[in-house]
Design a protein around this motif. Structure first.
Motif, PDB file in Angstrom:
ATOM      1  N   ASP A 215      -4.477   2.129  -7.513  1.00  0.00           N
ATOM      2  CA  ASP A 215      -3.954   1.095  -6.806  1.00  0.00           C
ATOM      3  C   ASP A 215      -4.379   0.306  -5.625  1.00  0.00           C
ATOM      4  OD1 ASP A 215      -1.288  -0.307  -6.873  1.00  0.00           O
ATOM      5  OD2 ASP A 215      -0.272   0.646  -5.546  1.00  0.00           O
ATOM      6  N   ASP A 289       0.262  -2.443   5.403  1.00  0.00           N
ATOM      7  CA  ASP A 289       0.906  -2.344   4.105  1.00  0.00           C
ATOM      8  C   ASP A 289      -0.287  -2.059   3.110  1.00  0.00           C
ATOM      9  OD1 ASP A 289       3.197  -2.530   4.983  1.00  0.00           O
ATOM     10  OD2 ASP A 289       3.468  -4.595   4.203  1.00  0.00           O
ATOM     11  N   ARG A 293      -0.914   1.316   1.362  1.00  0.00           N
ATOM     12  CA  ARG A 293      -0.813   1.448  -0.247  1.00  0.00           C
ATOM     13  C   ARG A 293      -2.103   1.951  -0.789  1.00  0.00           C
ATOM     14  NH1 ARG A 293      -1.243  -4.330  -3.829  1.00  0.00           N
ATOM     15  NH2 ARG A 293      -2.189  -3.504  -5.639  1.00  0.00           N
TER      16      ARG A 293
END
Length: 581
Positions: A215, A289, A293
Motif C-alpha cells: 500500500d 499520513d 500508510r
C-alpha cells in the motif's frame, strides 16, 4: 495502532520479531526452504532499513526512492528535479552503482547517522560550484563502492523529503539488483521511472505489485514518450495500473526531448513531478499520513512474510521429527533384537556352551542333582573351590558372544538409519559425504566395558543377596564367580527358545544353573535376581545404542532455533498491529 497499543509496545513487538527471525534456522533441504530463507533475509533488512527506523521517527522526512529499469532515465530525471547535474548519467551501464541521497541541508541529521539503511556506510558528497555535464557528475561507477551511500545536501531539494537515486532493478550486476531492491524496500514512496517502449517489462511490474501489497504511494514517470503518442501510451499504462490495484498511482509524462549541453532536461519537462514533490514536502500532516500508510502496509506485508516463515519452520520441525524417528526406530529395534538374542537360548550355543560344560562337567555334576541338596551343595562347593578358573572362562565367553551380538545389531541400526536418511533429500543433505552406516570408532571397546560392568553388577547382586546368615555359608562355598556364571546362564535361557537336539544339552545345562542358584538362595530369590540382571542388561544396551544414535540426531540439533508457534504468534500480532492503524 489501537488505542491500547503504545508506540513503545509496537517497537517492542517489532524488535522481538527481528530477534526471532534472525535466530530462525531452516537447515533442511525441503521444498520452499530456499524461498523462506530469502523471506527471512528480506524481512530482516526491511525491519532494519525501514520499519523500525520509521516507527521510532514518524516525523522524519519522507524518503522518495527513484527506481526503474536500465536506461529508463532515472539519473537524468533526478538531475532535472534539482536543476543541475548531481548524479551521473550516460550511455555506459550501469551508471548508478553508488546510490546518492539528496536532501535539504536542514534535514541532514536524519540521514547522516545509521537511522535508515544502517548496513550502508555514509559518504558526504558536495555540490560542485562549477556546473558539470551529467556524464561527469556524481561518483564514478565503482563495484567496490556498492556498500556506501553518498549524502548530498542541496537547497533545491524541499525540506521534509529526500530523493534517493537507486541502481537499476534489472541491472546486469547481481549486487546492483539486490541493492535496488533493498533501497526500494526502505522507501516511504516510490518514483518509478519507465519508458514508452518498456513500461510492460516483467521485472518492474514485479516490484510494482510488491508496492501494491505494501500500500505504498507510487508515482510512475513515463519517460521519452514520442510526440503524439502521449494519450495512447499513458491510457494503456493507466489501464495496467488499474488492473493491478495501482489505480491511485500518480502518472507523470516526460516527452521525448533533446538534452541541453550539460545533459539536462528542459526545465518544464519535470515541472509537474517537481511541483508534486514540493507540495508533499510542504504538507506536514500529509507527509505523516503517507509515512503511516506505507508503514502500516509494510507491517501487514511483514506479517504475511513471517507467517510463511512460520509454516516453513513447521515443515522443518516435522521433517526433523521424521528423520529423528527413523533413527530412534532403527536403534530401538536393534535393542529389541539384542535382548531377544539373550533370552532365546542363542547365546547358550558355541563357545559359551562349551565353557559352561567345562565348568559344571557332564557326569558327576548331573548325578549330584539326583541326590539330596546337602550332598549336592557339598560336592559342587568342593568342585568350585578347586576350579575357579572355568567360571571366569564362562564369563569371558559370554562377554565375547554378547559383544558380537551388540556390535552386529548396532551396525545394522546404523546401516538402516543411513539408508532411510539417504532416501530423503533432507537426510541426504545432513549426511553429506559422511559414512555413518557402521558403528562409531571405539564402540567395540565401549560395548565390552559395558558388558563387564554388567557382569560386575551381577556379582554384586549375588553378594548382596547372600549377606543373610542362613545363606552366607552356602554362597561362600560355591564361590561368587561360580554363582555369577550360573546366573548369567539362567538369564540367557529364560524363555527356553532352543529346538532340536540342543535342547537336551544346553537346556539341561541351564537347568543345572537354576537348580544350583535355588539351592543357595531359594526359588523366589532366583527369579528376582534373574529379572533384575535382565533389566540391568536392557538398560545398559539401551544406553549404549542411544549414544550411538546421537551421531545422527546431533545433526538435527540447531542452536537457537525458534519454535514455529512463536513465529506464528508474531505473524498474528503483526496483522493486529496493521489492522489497528
Amino acid at each position: 495502532m489501537s488505542s491500547d497499543e503504545t508506540p513503545g509496545q509496537a517497537a517492542e513487538l517489532l524488535e522481538a520479531v527481528h530477534r526471532d527471525l534472525a535466530a530462525t534456522a531452516l537447515p533442511l533441504a525441503l521444498p520452499g526452504a530456499d524461498a523462506a530463507r530469502l523471506d527471512i533475509g528480506d524481512a530482516l533488512a526491511q525491519l532494519e532499513d525501514y520499519i523500525l527506523p520509521r516507527y521510532r521517527s514518524l516525523d522524519a522526512p519522507l524518503l522518495a526512492v527513484v527506481g526503474g529499469s536500465t536506461g529508463a532515465g532515472k539519473s537524468t530525471l533526478v538531475n532535472g528535479l534539482v536543476g543541475h547535474a548531481v548524479t551521473r548519467a550516460g550511455a555506459i551501464r550501469p551508471t548508478t552503482r553508488q546510490p546518492i541521497l539528496l536532501h535539504h541541508p536542514a534535514d541532514g541529521h536524519w540521514f547522516e547517522g545509521q537511522r535508515v539503511l544502517p548496513s550502508l556506510s555514509r559518504i558526504r558528497g558536495t555540490v560542485s560550484q562549477e556546473p558539470l555535464p551529467a556524464s561527469q557528475a556524481g561518483p564514478a561507477p565503482d563495484a567496490a563502492a556498492i556498500s556506501s551511500l553518498v549524502l548530498v545536501a542541496d537547497t533545491a531539494v524541499p525540506q521534509g523529503i529526500a530523493v534517493l537515486d537507486a541502481p537499476d532493478v534489472d541491472s546486469i550486476s547481481t549486487d546492483n539488483r539486490k541493492l535496488a531492491g533493498q533501497l526500494l524496500a526502505a522507501a516511504d514512496l516510490w518514483v518509478f521511472v519507465t519508458t514508452a517502449n518498456r513500461y510492460a517489462d516483467a521485472v518492474p511490474w514485479r516490484l510494482l505489485l510488491d508496492a501494491a501489497s505494501r500500500d505504498i504511494m507510487v508515482a510512475v514517470v513515463l519517460d521519452r514518450v514520442p510526440p503524439g503518442a502521449e494519450a495512447e501510451v499513458s491510457a494503456d499504462l493507466q489501464s495496467m495500473l488499474n488492473r493491478e490495484g495501482l489505480g491511485s498511482a500518480r502518472l507523470f509524462i516526460v516527452p521525448e526531448t533533446a538534452l541541453d549541453g550539460m545533459g539536462l532536461l528542459p526545465s518544464g519537462a519535470v515541472q509537474p513531478l517537481q511541483l508534486w514533490l514540493r507540495e508533499l514536502a510542504a504538507d506536514a500532516a500529509g507527509r505523516s499520513d503517507i509515512a503511516r500508510r506505507t508503514l502500516n502496509g509494510t507491517v501487514k506485508a511483514l506479517g504475511s512474510r513471517v507467517d510463511a516463515v512460520a509454516q516453513a519452520a513447521g515443515a522443518q520441525e516435522h521433517a526433523a521429527g521424521a528423520l529423528a524417528g527413523d533413527a530412534r526406530d532403527a536403534y530401538r529395534d536393534a535393542v529389541a533384537r539384542i535382548l531377544e538374542a539373550t533370552r532365546d537360548g542363542a547365546l547358550l550355543r558355541g563357545e559359551v556352551l562349551a565353557r559352561w560344560q567345562d565348568f559344571v562337567g557332564t557326569g558327576e555334576f548331573f548325578r549330584a542333582m539326583e541326590q539330596n541338596i546337602g550332598q549336592f551343595r557339598d560336592r559342587v562347593g568342593a568342585f568350585f573351590r578347586g576350579e575357579p578358573a572355568p567360571a571366569v572362562r564362562v564369563e569371558t565367553a559370554i562377554e565375547t558372544e554378547l559383544q558380537a551380538v551388540i556390535i552386529d545389531e548396532a551396525a545394522n541400526a546404523a546401516e538402516d538409519t543411513d539408508r532411510r536418511w539417504r532416501s530423503d533429500p533432507a537426510g541426504r543433505q545432513l549426511l553429506g559425504s559422511d559414512d555413518l552406516s557402521g558403528t562409531s570408532e571405539g564402540f567395540a571397546e565401549k560395548a565390552a566395558a559395558e558388558i563387564r560392568a554388567w557382569q560386575g553388577g551381577l556379582m554384586e547382586l549375588i553378594r548382596t543377596e547372600g549377606q543373610g546368615k542362613r545363606t552366607q555359608a552356602r554362597w561362600l562355598s560355591f564361590g561368587i564367580n561360580g554363582l555369577g556364571a550360573a546366573l548369567m546362564i539362567v538369564v540367557f535361557s529364560m524363555t527356553a527358545g532352543l529346538t532340536g537336539l540342543e535342547i537336551g544339552v544346553a537346556g539341561g545345562t541351564a537347568v543345572v544353573g537354576q537348580r544350583l542358584l535355588e539351592a543357595v538362595f531359594g526359588e523366589d530369590a532366583v527369579r528376582r535376581l534373574a529379572r533384575t540382571a535382565r533389566e540391568d542388561l536392557h538398560a545398559r544396551c539401551q544406553q549404549l545404542l542411544q549414544v550411538e544414535q546421537q551421531r545422527f540426531l546431533a545433526r538435527l540439533e540447531i542452536p537457537g532455533g525458534v519454535a514455529p508457534a512463536v513465529l506464528a504468534g508474531h505473524a498474528a500480532a503483526l496483522r493486529r498491529l496493521a489492522a489497528s492503524a
